[in-house]
Design an enzyme around this catalytic site. Sequence first.
Site, PDB file in Angstrom:
ATOM      1  CE  LYS A 169       6.450  32.789  16.899  1.00  0.00           C
ATOM      2  NZ  LYS A 169       7.522  31.781  16.974  1.00  0.00           N
ATOM      3  CE  LYS A 206       6.362  27.227  27.926  1.00  0.00           C
ATOM      4  NZ  LYS A 206       6.879  25.905  28.293  1.00  0.00           N
ATOM      5  CG  ASP A 207       9.219  31.149  19.725  1.00  0.00           C
ATOM      6  OD1 ASP A 207      10.108  31.994  19.520  1.00  0.00           O
ATOM      7  OD2 ASP A 207       8.621  30.557  18.815  1.00  0.00           O
ATOM      8  NE  ARG A 208      16.471  36.057  20.615  1.00  0.00           N
ATOM      9  CZ  ARG A 208      17.449  36.471  19.830  1.00  0.00           C
ATOM     10  NH1 ARG A 208      17.980  35.647  18.944  1.00  0.00           N
ATOM     11  NH2 ARG A 208      17.910  37.706  19.923  1.00  0.00           N
ATOM     12  CG  HIS A 209      11.917  35.378  17.627  1.00  0.00           C
ATOM     13  ND1 HIS A 209      12.835  36.399  17.728  1.00  0.00           N
ATOM     14  CD2 HIS A 209      12.556  34.368  16.981  1.00  0.00           C
ATOM     15  CE1 HIS A 209      13.970  36.035  17.162  1.00  0.00           C
ATOM     16  NE2 HIS A 209      13.825  34.809  16.707  1.00  0.00           N
TER      17      HIS A 209
END
Length: 347
Positions: free
Chosen positions: A22, A80-83
């Site tokens: 990421k 869902k993932d922020r990054h």
Amino acid sequence: MSDILSSLAYLTGKPVASAKIKAQPEHFQVREDLGFAFTGEGEHLMVRIRKTGENTSFVANELAKACGVKSKDVSWAGLKDRHAVTEQWLSVHLPKGETPDFSTFLAQYPSIEILATDRHNKKLRPGDLIGNEFVVTLSEVTDMADVEQRLEKVKQVGVPNYFGSQRFGNDGNNLDEARRWGRENVRTRNQNKRSMYLSAARSWIFNRIVSARLENGVFDKFIDGDIAQTSQGLLAVDASNLADMQNKLALSEVEITAALAGDNALPTQADALALEQPFIDEEPDLMALIRGNRMRHDRREIALKPKDLAWNVEGNNITLTFSLDAGSFATSIVRELVNEVKVEREY
């Protein structure tokens, strides 16, 4: 930040290679698959969004404002993932059938896109999805040959189906709080916290059991007293069917399961019970929380087998594509491939 999963066993040993994960939002892309069609009419406006560097709760709250409704009127199937760059559906309770003008909302948040809208007769609830599709780029990989060798192994047998570190909060805080709540018999009306800490408690015990199976050489072998997942449901394994079940495991017709602890007795017997029970017994505080909330015992497959796994190498970057069923963690696959190099994020 410490890695709460660092004590857990690996399928093929600790990775040799290191890589950044990421490094950019585009290096972790997620596309949600609900697995059902909308009715085309109903009280709920369905909004498909693509978000970059934002978390689901924030987007839902801002979407609620744009629609002139309360935050509780917006729901989703999964966080869902922020990054990352992620696509998912949100449902907005708008019973009059109106579709708001989103132009101001979109101008205010260039990191959010609206890809489609529809109508449905029910709101989305957590778990209303069958899985997610992933595109994951590992950058600045130090030993590509080792990563590709590990990927071939993953393609054959999968990886440990560990719950990812995000389940346990920053530095394992959710797990610490779960133990405290169990120890102090905390009572609360905060359903979000209760659910979060219960999930952390059960997930940790499960992870420990899976790790023990790896350490004992029985990750890919049934033992006497196991519980198998079959197409018809759960099935007890004993001396009478052990060889047959092992053959079916090799053909991916059945899977080995481990405990999601509850307030009732483990269904495993013999060797499998002897393997699982100590991890229940060594966590009295977590079990006090689980039992105090009358959670019933459940099972979860110990192997995570990604669907349609493929990869492409460009220089010292490798991009993986795969799909996972709901409830599984892409980070559990990445963990088997590389040691993560921490990234200072500006997003």
